[in-house]
Write an enzyme that holds these catalytic residues in place. Structure first.
Site, PDB file in Angstrom:
ATOM      1  CG  ASN A   9      -6.993   6.723 -30.692  1.00  0.00           C
ATOM      2  OD1 ASN A   9      -6.646   5.542 -30.741  1.00  0.00           O
ATOM      3  ND2 ASN A   9      -6.581   7.548 -29.734  1.00  0.00           N
ATOM      4  CE  LYS A  11      -8.890   7.335 -26.975  1.00  0.00           C
ATOM      5  NZ  LYS A  11      -9.172   8.257 -25.881  1.00  0.00           N
ATOM      6  CG  HIS A  99      -3.380   9.667 -27.231  1.00  0.00           C
ATOM      7  ND1 HIS A  99      -3.908   9.548 -25.972  1.00  0.00           N
ATOM      8  CD2 HIS A  99      -4.406   9.959 -28.056  1.00  0.00           C
ATOM      9  CE1 HIS A  99      -5.216   9.773 -26.033  1.00  0.00           C
ATOM     10  NE2 HIS A  99      -5.541  10.021 -27.288  1.00  0.00           N
ATOM     11  CD  GLU A 101      -6.325   7.705 -23.778  1.00  0.00           C
ATOM     12  OE1 GLU A 101      -6.098   6.817 -24.600  1.00  0.00           O
ATOM     13  OE2 GLU A 101      -7.414   8.330 -23.742  1.00  0.00           O
ATOM     14  CD  GLU A 168      -6.611  13.699 -29.086  1.00  0.00           C
ATOM     15  OE1 GLU A 168      -7.657  13.257 -29.565  1.00  0.00           O
ATOM     16  OE2 GLU A 168      -5.761  12.976 -28.535  1.00  0.00           O
ATOM     17  N   GLY A 174     -12.615  11.729 -23.586  1.00  0.00           N
ATOM     18  CA  GLY A 174     -13.409  10.701 -22.924  1.00  0.00           C
ATOM     19  C   GLY A 174     -14.314  11.222 -21.827  1.00  0.00           C
ATOM     20  CB  SER A 210     -15.953  14.706 -25.808  1.00  0.00           C
ATOM     21  OG  SER A 210     -15.451  14.066 -24.641  1.00  0.00           O
TER      22      SER A 210
HETATM   23  P1  PGA Z   1     -12.566  10.721 -27.219  1.00  0.00           P
HETATM   24  O1  PGA Z   1     -10.987  10.439 -27.443  1.00  0.00           O
HETATM   25  O2  PGA Z   1     -13.119  11.125 -28.574  1.00  0.00           O
HETATM   26  O3  PGA Z   1     -13.121   9.425 -26.743  1.00  0.00           O
HETATM   27  O4  PGA Z   1     -12.685  11.823 -26.240  1.00  0.00           O
HETATM   28  C1  PGA Z   1     -10.208  11.238 -28.280  1.00  0.00           C
HETATM   29  C2  PGA Z   1      -8.770  10.747 -28.273  1.00  0.00           C
HETATM   30  O5  PGA Z   1      -8.238  10.427 -27.213  1.00  0.00           O
HETATM   31  O6  PGA Z   1      -8.117  10.664 -29.329  1.00  0.00           O
END
Ligand code: PGA
Length: 255
Positions: A9, A11, A99, A101, A168, A174, A210
């Site tokens: 992803n 982003k 997601h 976010e 997640e 993150g 992560s």
């Molecule tokens: P990350 O993000 O691996 O940077 O923690 C995962 C995601 O949001 O899909």
């Protein structure tokens, strides 16, 4: 037999020129990385999809395409939105739905998640439904009920068709803090149980938060999830290819 999935992803990173570099680098690395036990997926920003799609097609790269978001409406006066039909024309196969976010920063509630999930399925694409609890919800001990509700409210009574569930936990995204294998296994079982019986044993449940080359093998080997949704580490072709290779190796052995 569920086929594992390793999805990157990106982003809101990489313009279309940078996207070309990353996908070409990944294409070269995948030629030297065994990947036949897993499906490799990238999820670029919408404006990069056309370019990335053309490159995958022209170079016959073993990579499928996902979109990060789509409108729950089919067409019309929805300024700024992109439809499922538009994604289909670009050979997009998967769409991330809900997601964290989007839920947290863009007020995507469970009703919109459900409408989007439905639009993706009606349009013939595969939703990757993202669920996961915050640290507060986990501290209250409500994480199992919380993700069960996220799944049930999104899927409703839909009892067939392809989908992917991405677990997640928000506290792992993150942050550099990866959920422990036992926590991932426990939540994967809860999520699977929340699915309609007809798709329970057919649906990939993947983990995100992560995920790095350094912890991919341990989580894959544990066997509770069928792959990963990788954020930050998917922006570096060598690390993403390493994750693909590690997962391919682990899933190949557990067959
Ligand atoms: P990350 O993000 O691996 O940077 O923690 C995962 C995601 O949001 O899909």
């Amino acid at each position: 037999m569920i086929r594992p999935l390793i999805a990157g992803n990106w982003k809101m990173n990489l313009d279309h020129v940078e996207a070309v570099h990353l996908i070409q680098q990944l294409g070269v690395l995948l030629r030297a990385t065994a990947h036949d036990n897993v499906d490799v997926v990238v999820t670029p920003p919408s404006v990069d999809l056309r370019t990335v799609s053309s490159l995958i097609d022209a170079d016959r790269l073993p990579i499928s395409l996902a979109a990060q978001h789509v409108s729950c409406f089919d067409a019309g006066a929805y300024t700024g939105e992109i439809s499922v039909a538009m994604l289909k024309r670009l050979a997009v196969k998967y769409v991330l739905v809900g997601h964290s976010e989007r839920r947290q920063l863009f007020h995507m509630d469970n009703d919109t998640v459900a409408a989007t999930f439905d639009a993706v399925r009606r349009g013939g694409l595969t939703p990757i439904l993202c669920v996961g609890e915050s640290a507060e919800v986990r501290e209250c001990g409500e994480h199992e009920a919380f993700v069960t509700d996220q799944i049930r409210s999104a899927i409703g009574a839909a009892s067939d068709g392809e989908l992917v569930i991405a677990y997640e936990p928000i506290w792992a995204i993150g942050t550099g803090v990866t959920a422990e294998t036992a926590q991932i296994a426990e939540m994967a079982a809860v999520l699977r149980h929340a699915l309609p019986a007809s798709v329970r044993d057919l649906t990939p449940v993947i983990y995100g938060g992560s995920l790095r080359a350094s912890n991919a093998a341990e989580i894959a080997r544990y066997g509770a999830v069928n792959g990963f949704l990788v954020g930050g580490a998917s922006l570096k072709a060598p690390e993403f290819a390493e994750i693909v290779g590690a997962a391919n190796d682990c899933y190949g052995r557990t067959r």
